[in-house]
Design an enzyme around this catalytic site. Structure first.
Site, mmCIF file in Angstrom:
data_model
loop_
_atom_site.group_PDB
_atom_site.id
_atom_site.type_symbol
_atom_site.label_atom_id
_atom_site.label_comp_id
_atom_site.label_asym_id
_atom_site.label_seq_id
_atom_site.Cartn_x
_atom_site.Cartn_y
_atom_site.Cartn_z
ATOM 1 N N SER A 284 58.870 -29.641 93.287
ATOM 2 C CA SER A 284 59.030 -30.937 92.601
ATOM 3 C C SER A 284 59.462 -30.750 91.148
ATOM 4 O O SER A 284 60.324 -31.480 90.649
ATOM 5 C CB SER A 284 57.754 -31.774 92.688
ATOM 6 N N HIS B 84 54.792 -28.405 100.548
ATOM 7 C CA HIS B 84 54.482 -28.730 99.137
ATOM 8 C C HIS B 84 53.467 -29.887 99.141
ATOM 9 O O HIS B 84 52.388 -29.762 99.727
ATOM 10 C CB HIS B 84 55.801 -29.044 98.417
ATOM 11 N N HIS C 28 49.791 -19.789 98.987
ATOM 12 C CA HIS C 28 50.556 -20.254 97.826
ATOM 13 C C HIS C 28 51.664 -19.256 97.522
ATOM 14 O O HIS C 28 51.499 -18.063 97.746
ATOM 15 C CB HIS C 28 49.652 -20.409 96.585
ATOM 16 N N ARG D 92 42.199 -25.702 90.897
ATOM 17 C CA ARG D 92 42.261 -27.146 91.171
ATOM 18 C C ARG D 92 41.397 -27.471 92.390
ATOM 19 O O ARG D 92 40.819 -28.552 92.488
ATOM 20 C CB ARG D 92 43.712 -27.593 91.396
ATOM 21 N N ASP E 235 45.564 -28.768 97.763
ATOM 22 C CA ASP E 235 45.599 -29.767 98.832
ATOM 23 C C ASP E 235 44.467 -29.617 99.836
ATOM 24 O O ASP E 235 44.221 -30.523 100.636
ATOM 25 C CB ASP E 235 46.949 -29.681 99.563
HETATM 26 N N1 CMX Z 1 48.962 -20.548 107.500
HETATM 27 C C1 CMX Z 1 49.696 -19.798 108.332
HETATM 28 N N2 CMX Z 1 50.667 -18.956 107.937
HETATM 29 C C2 CMX Z 1 50.878 -18.876 106.608
HETATM 30 C C3 CMX Z 1 50.126 -19.585 105.666
HETATM 31 C C4 CMX Z 1 49.145 -20.476 106.158
HETATM 32 N N3 CMX Z 1 48.421 -21.249 105.355
HETATM 33 N N4 CMX Z 1 50.579 -19.275 104.437
HETATM 34 C C5 CMX Z 1 51.556 -18.376 104.579
HETATM 35 N N5 CMX Z 1 51.765 -18.144 105.896
HETATM 36 C C6 CMX Z 1 52.768 -17.282 106.497
HETATM 37 C C7 CMX Z 1 54.160 -17.749 106.096
HETATM 38 O O1 CMX Z 1 54.578 -18.856 106.905
HETATM 39 C C8 CMX Z 1 54.974 -16.490 106.290
HETATM 40 O O2 CMX Z 1 55.187 -16.340 107.677
HETATM 41 P P1 CMX Z 1 56.562 -15.694 108.250
HETATM 42 O O3 CMX Z 1 56.655 -14.331 107.621
HETATM 43 O O4 CMX Z 1 56.358 -15.690 109.708
HETATM 44 O O5 CMX Z 1 57.657 -16.618 107.794
HETATM 45 C C9 CMX Z 1 54.001 -15.393 105.856
HETATM 46 O O6 CMX Z 1 52.672 -15.974 105.980
HETATM 47 C C10 CMX Z 1 54.171 -14.944 104.427
HETATM 48 O O7 CMX Z 1 54.126 -16.088 103.592
HETATM 49 P P2 CMX Z 1 53.637 -15.962 102.086
HETATM 50 O O8 CMX Z 1 54.597 -15.083 101.365
HETATM 51 O O9 CMX Z 1 52.198 -15.640 102.043
HETATM 52 O O10 CMX Z 1 53.753 -17.479 101.589
HETATM 53 P P3 CMX Z 1 55.038 -18.246 101.036
HETATM 54 O O11 CMX Z 1 55.151 -17.974 99.589
HETATM 55 O O12 CMX Z 1 56.232 -17.980 101.874
HETATM 56 O O13 CMX Z 1 54.635 -19.748 101.292
HETATM 57 C C11 CMX Z 1 53.265 -21.653 101.270
HETATM 58 C C12 CMX Z 1 53.694 -20.427 100.480
HETATM 59 C C13 CMX Z 1 52.417 -22.534 100.356
HETATM 60 C C14 CMX Z 1 54.515 -22.462 101.681
HETATM 61 C C15 CMX Z 1 52.470 -21.200 102.522
HETATM 62 O O14 CMX Z 1 51.316 -20.510 102.130
HETATM 63 C C16 CMX Z 1 52.096 -22.354 103.434
HETATM 64 O O15 CMX Z 1 52.914 -22.769 104.268
HETATM 65 N N6 CMX Z 1 50.845 -22.900 103.314
HETATM 66 C C17 CMX Z 1 50.420 -24.050 104.059
HETATM 67 C C18 CMX Z 1 51.045 -25.323 103.488
HETATM 68 C C19 CMX Z 1 50.409 -25.697 102.163
HETATM 69 O O16 CMX Z 1 49.198 -25.732 102.020
HETATM 70 N N7 CMX Z 1 51.250 -26.031 101.180
HETATM 71 C C20 CMX Z 1 50.775 -26.530 99.876
HETATM 72 C C21 CMX Z 1 50.996 -25.563 98.732
HETATM 73 C C22 CMX Z 1 50.537 -26.164 97.418
HETATM 74 C C23 CMX Z 1 51.427 -27.295 97.000
HETATM 75 O O17 CMX Z 1 52.600 -27.077 96.703
HETATM 76 O O18 CMX Z 1 50.967 -28.460 96.980
#
Ligand code: CMX
Length: 439
Positions: free
Chosen positions: A241, A271, A318, A327, A373
């Site tokens: 964002s 996000h 994250h 937070r 979140d």
């Molecule tokens: N559950 C399951 N798998 C997850 C995970 C979770 N909570 N968090 C990361 N992973 C997975 C990724 O999908 C990725 O999988 P692949 O290699 O198969 O593609 C792997 O673990 C490595 O990811 P990462 O480097 O640890 O995390 P990223 O930086 O790529 O992604 C985020 C960060 C937030 C998108 C991810 O942790 C996620 O999808 N979390 C759940 C959604 C969420 O809570 N988002 C809110 C974030 C805060 C915000 O912006 O408001």
């Protein structure tokens, strides 16, 4: 000019001079290398953005102008009889770089109250959408409809000097932030309360008035709103964002266009939409097990099932953080004080006890800890704000504070059009071949 605007201008002039010197004397200094993996994997860790309002440390969490969330809860001015910081104070801090006095905060509150009138055509645009439309879509459409009010767009069309851009962006920022709670509350009452709208109360602070217009008048909910709207405001510049608002603003699209774009990014489930997803995920668990308080074993099984279905566990992980998000902790502290016996809140705490070990056990998730979140929905639900598809709008109202304060800085510092270099895979392959030959 108001005195906040004057102070901002003088701070910005000072920093502009410092930046000129930095670029002249150290412009060739290399910040970091960029790897092929980073280019393919979401540009993680590449230092390529300047954002003055806040800085994220992967272990410690966010600091706003050097202050952590516990410090802000301590030091920012509060409402009379309240314990949580007023987000008006955080906005002042992000904009001016100094902890505000109670008078500064009152001044911002009064300015926003004065500017909060939303023109009728914005409500007409919302009304033109089916009631079933997701609240984030209604929110984005309404902000875009408000663009007719942009002082920056008008002044630019009339022909202004680059040196004046910041002044109109500042004016748009103040007006836009003032109006967002009314728009968000309108969407809420339209979608879930049969269109029975509640008129604003200009005597209340920005958060309390928002709570009032939503239909939640208890002191405790107003306190939650003050905390919520403070902690969601900013998370340095690279999140979707903030980055989107900054990027679109760099084309000199006005703050209304820029914020609409940022909010469209916030609406993604990885996000801001994650707060909606978390509560849905918990409710599905409660329904499946047939109890409001599933055991830790049942929660563990449910997490494993989510992972085995190839889905993410919402509220965990994250892109930058590597520890529990402060937070999340701030909300946990609030819940311990205001609603420690709430079944969904207790389930959130039980998930926190079992999820990190399971997520870590996958061996691929870099951050197994909860983010902001993971907790917010359970608190809102406790007070009766149960419509989870509205939660991201609350996040958006808060996020406007950080991204728009940053946009003021972008224009005051005269940052140029943002345009990073992209490559094709063919280019990368040729580059690899060339480098391998040289080695
Ligand atoms: N559950 C399951 N798998 C997850 C995970 C979770 N909570 N968090 C990361 N992973 C997975 C990724 O999908 C990725 O999988 P692949 O290699 O198969 O593609 C792997 O673990 C490595 O990811 P990462 O480097 O640890 O995390 P990223 O930086 O790529 O992604 C985020 C960060 C937030 C998108 C991810 O942790 C996620 O999808 N979390 C759940 C959604 C969420 O809570 N988002 C809110 C974030 C805060 C915000 O912006 O408001």
């Amino acid at each position: 000019m108001g005195y906040v605007k004057d102070s901002f201008k003088s701070k910005a002039d000072q920093l502009s001079q410092e930046i000129k010197k930095i670029v002249a004397e150290h412009g060739e200094l290399v910040l970091d290398k960029v790897t092929v993996a980073q280019a393919y994997q979401g540009m993680r860790g590449i230092p390529g953005l300047i954002t003055e309002t806040s800085l994220l440390d992967s272990n410690e969490g966010i600091r706003f102008r050097g202050f952590s969330i516990p410090e802000l809860r301590e030091r920012l001015p509060k409402a009379e009889g309240g314990n949580e910081p007023l987000p008006e104070g955080l906005f002042y801090l992000m904009l001016i770089g100094e902890v505000p006095s109670a008078e500064n905060v009152e001044h911002i509150s009064a300015t926003w109250a004065r500017r909060s009138h939303v023109p009728n055509h914005v409500f007409d645009v919302i009304e033109a959408l089916p009631v079933s439309t997701h609240p984030m879509t209604q929110f984005c459409a309404a902000i875009l409809a408000l663009q007719t009010e942009s002082k920056f767009a008008k002044a630019y069309e009339e022909g202004i000097s680059k040196k004046e851009h910041w002044s109109y962006v500042y004016e748009d920022t103040m007006t836009l932030i003032a109006r967002l709670p009314r728009i968000a509350a309108y969407i809420y009452r339209r979608k879930y309360k049969n269109g029975e709208h509640i008129q604003p109360d200009g005597m209340l602070d920005w958060s309390a008035n928002f709570a009032h217009m939503l239909g939640f008048d208890s002191d405790s909910f107003k306190e939650l709103m003050r905390l919520y709207l403070t902690i969601h405001a900013d998370h340095e510049g690279g999140n979707v964002s903030a980055h989107t608002t900054h990027l679109v603003g760099s084309a000199l699209s006005d703050p209304y266009y820029s914020l609409t774009a940022g909010m469209a990014g916030l609406a993604g489930p990885l996000h801001g939409l994650a707060n909606q997803e978390v509560i849905r995920w918990i409710e599905e668990l409660q329904e499946k097990i047939g109890t409001q308080e599933p055991t830790k074993e049942q929660i563990a099984d449910y997490i494993k099932q989510t992972l085995s279905e190839g889905k993410v566990v919402p509220g965990y992980g994250h892109a930058v953080l590597r520890k529990t998000d402060p937070r999340f902790t701030a909300q946990m502290e609030f819940a311990k004080k205001h609603c420690p016996d709430d079944a969904t809140v207790k389930t959130v705490w039980n998930v926190y006890e079992v999820a990190p070990a399971i997520l870590e056990g996958t061996g691929k998730i870099k951050n197994p800890w909860p983010n902001v979140d993971a907790h917010s929905g359970s608190l809102l639900k406790h007070y009766g704000l149960v419509e989870e598809d509205f939660y991201t709008v609350l996040f958006g109202v808060s996020r406007s504070l950080g991204v728009l304060a940053s946009l003021c800085w972008d224009r005051a510092l005269g940052f140029p059009l943002e345009r990073p270099k992209s490559m094709t895979t063919e280019w990368i392959q040729k580059y690899i071949a060339q480098q391998t030959k040289l080695a």
